[in-house]
Structures are given as structure tokens and as C-alpha cells.
Design an enzyme around this catalytic site. Sequence first.
Site, short mmCIF file in Angstrom:
data_model
loop_
_atom_site.label_atom_id
_atom_site.label_comp_id
_atom_site.label_asym_id
_atom_site.label_seq_id
_atom_site.Cartn_x
_atom_site.Cartn_y
_atom_site.Cartn_z
N ALA A 238 0.83 -1.21 0.00
CA ALA A 238 0.00 0.00 0.00
C ALA A 238 0.86 1.26 0.00
O ALA A 238 1.75 1.41 0.84
CB ALA A 238 -0.92 0.01 1.23
N GLU A 239 0.58 2.14 -0.96
CA GLU A 239 1.22 3.45 -1.01
C GLU A 239 0.11 4.47 -0.82
O GLU A 239 -0.76 4.61 -1.67
CB GLU A 239 1.96 3.63 -2.34
CG GLU A 239 2.94 4.78 -2.33
CD GLU A 239 2.31 6.07 -2.78
OE1 GLU A 239 1.88 6.85 -1.90
OE2 GLU A 239 2.23 6.32 -3.99
N CYS A 240 0.16 5.18 0.31
CA CYS A 240 -1.01 5.94 0.75
C CYS A 240 -0.80 7.44 0.86
O CYS A 240 -1.48 8.12 1.63
CB CYS A 240 -1.47 5.41 2.11
SG CYS A 240 -1.70 3.64 2.18
#
Length: 494
Positions: A238-240
Site C-alpha cells: 500500500a502506497e497511501c
Amino acid sequence: MTTTTGHRTFDSFDPATGAVVGTHPIHDAVEVRAAVAEAGVAATWWAGLGWAERRRRLLDYKAVITRDLARIVGVVHRETGKPKADATLEVVLAITHLDWAARNARGVLGPRRLFPGLVAANVAATLEYLPLGVVGVIGPWNYPVFTPMGSIAYALAAGNAVVFKPSELTPGVGVLLAELFAEAVPEQPVFRTITGLGETGAALAGDPGVGKIAFTGSTATAKRVMAACAANLTPLVAECGGKDALIVDADADLPAAADAALWGALSNAGQTCAGVERIYVVDAVYDEFMGELTRRAAAVRAGRDYGPITMPAQLDVIRRHIDDAVAGGRAVVGGPESVRAPFVDPVIVEDVPEDSAAVREETFGPTVTVKRVADAEEALRMTNAAAYGLAGTVFSGDVRRAMDLARRMRSGMTSINSVISFAAIPALPFGGIGASGFGRIHGADGLREFSRPKAVSRQRFALPGMNLTSFTRGQAELDRLVRVVTFLHGRRKR
């Protein structure tokens, strides 16, 4: 909207004009499951091709993308509103990452022998990384080619099939990327795109046939995706997003620092997860830096130098953060009047309290806060106080000091005397910590992210008098083992 066939559809729009760019189907859970099942069959075929054949076909795909670069740029421009020059840079960077992934997959993931240690000297140890099967990619709208291709290219190179769900704001880009892949690899649907709204992404994340999900988007949405993945224990990268800072030290090249800070804050209308939203400047050079920054910002215009705000709802966040910043600080460029939907002109506010929403929350607009600090150590403390930890920048004339600050910055990536340069280097991993997510794309770490380690040990010959994993072993064998271990590990280091 519903077609005459009963299939629900949705439109994508040009955010600058509101004109309809395209109409796409909303794939439901049944269709998503069918797509994943077909991709599972394709994944077996793709993995069976072997390293050399996958490399050749991925390089063919790279050539097709390069040939149709202008066509891709046109779709990106229409669906995001960003200038064609910025869209071109995005596609070119995606091409370089695809090339690196194709050429380096075997060296990173292929079988290799490992030293087994003296206790297991009669055993051959081998490690390799095997495909996961089907990788689901849920992509963002701000960089609809570069960001998802950072997962798609590396997942494909690792031997997986990919089912891609692009943002509902940029579905045409995702459809085109899959169509071009089919030109290079026509035999099986190794890479396919499904379109739809949030329910489509949720169906992909919750499908038991998916081996891993790669998600890029907000922290709040990542939590929902993670919950969907939890039902099947599906792993997630996940890149948030971020609230990235730029530190200007006392000996920095101030014109270069101001130029980089402005680009990091305003390019793509500030809709860059690894852009610049906070600037901390050492007191000794603060006034000179601000002069450089404001002078350059005065020449930048929304609608000319960068595009509109792609997601209409983000305008409310940008307005709230500008109001919050101005209430606690002082606007030196722009202000609340800079919001003229769908565009936002540059906004620079100084002396904003560190506990304000404008400093703590991701704005995702062409705004930046600037703070005077006593020294670089104070700047680092303020930088690291954020919940996010994606990227950051240090400008300093002392390379050793800059490297020390970069290492101690709480972020997955740091640029020195440049901005966002790590994204252009395929060998470097991309990702964050804290509220910015976990896992990595790009580089060797990105290839391993989309594979599973497989360890194999093979006994080459029996060790006389050392059959330790048998009920026939005796005390003499254990005594012999203890003597060996004592010899190898029993001496303290002085």
C-alpha cells in the site's frame, strides 16, 4: 447509466472542461471473479514461458508503448487535465521502469546457491523467488501510467498475471495500457483491465483468486482495501500518500532549492504523493530563500503551467487547508481567492502552526507552508513529527551532513539537492512508512514484493557419525555436535 444490454456504465470527464472523455462498463463482482479466473489460467502459461521469453515479450510491450507514446499522452491529458509535457514525462518514466524490470527480473529472482554453514556442510542450499499467480492492482488518478506501472511491470516481470482496476477518473488510460499489452502478448490475457467504481475495486481486493493486491490511494481507502484483503489473508502493498517536507540548510544553493521546492509543490497541481507540502528553512537564509521562492512563484499560473484539480471533491480539502493556514499564518503568495474551480493558483503561507490541519493533513493541491527554524536539526524534528513517512528532500552544500539528515529523515525515500529524483531511478525501491503505507514497488525490492521466496535444501552426502535427525542417534553424535558448535561459536569477541 445503463446500456440497452443492461450493463451499467460510467463516464470519465476532462476535469478542465467537464466534457465526457469516454464511457466504460462497471464490472460487478461476478465479472471480476471471471476476470481473475481467466488471469489465473494465463498466469500459469506466463510463468511457464521462463525468464528469457517473458523478458522478450515485456521488451516488445515497451516498444509498443514507446511507439504509441503520443496516443497514451493524449488520453492522460484528457482524463487528468495535466499538460501534455507532464504526461509525456510520466510515460517516459514508466517506460524506463518497464525496461529495468524486464532486464533484471532473472538476476534478482532466479535460483541461486547459498552457503549452508559448516554444521550443514553436506547440504546444498538454493533460494529462488516464484510468482504469486494473479496480482490485483488498484491504481490512482494523479499519475495513471507511472504509478500503476510501478506495480504492473514488476509483477509481470516476476511471472505473474495482472488484473488492473484503474481509478474511475482515469479508466481510459488503464484500458489502453492493457490493449497495448495484448499487441505484444496476444495469446493469453496476462494483463487485463477491469473498470468501475469503488465496488469493483472491493470485489478485486476480496477475490480469493488474487495472490496479492497493490494499492495506491488515500490512507482511509487503504484501510478499507486491507479489510477486504483480510477475508482471504491476501497480502497487500500500500502506497497511501504523504505530507513530505523539504529542508533548506544554511549552506544550500538557494536558487536551486527554491526552484526544486516550487516544482515539488506545484507540479501536477500539487497532486503528487511524493511532492513538497512543507518547507523548513534555516533562519540564516530564510529571507533570501523566501525572496527566491516568491519571485519564481509569481510567474507560475494554473491552467498554463499545470492543470486543474482532477478530483472535484479535493477542492473542498484544499479550500479548508488554505483557510486554516491563513488563519494561523501569513499568505505570501495567493490565498483563499486562489481557488477558482477547477483550477487553484499557487498558494504559499508562512509561519503556520505545526498543529494545524494545513501542516498535518495531506492537502494534494498547489499549496505549501514554509517555516523558519533555528537549524537543520529543528527542521528534521518537525519533519519527522508527521504521521506520514513517504518521501522528503534535503538541500545542503555539505554532502556528509545532507546524507546524515537524509538517513535520519522518517521516510521511505529522500532526495538530496533535487526533488523526487528517486522516482526516476528504477533500481531504487519506492514506498513509505507510517500513514504512507508499507511494502515497496520498483527495484529489486519491488520484484521480490510480487513473488514468494522458495527455499530448497538438498543433502549431497551423509555425514559419518552425524545423523542428527534420526531416532538412531546416540549421545556421541550429540557430544560431537556440541564440540563443533563450541569451536565455531563459543569464543567471545574482544
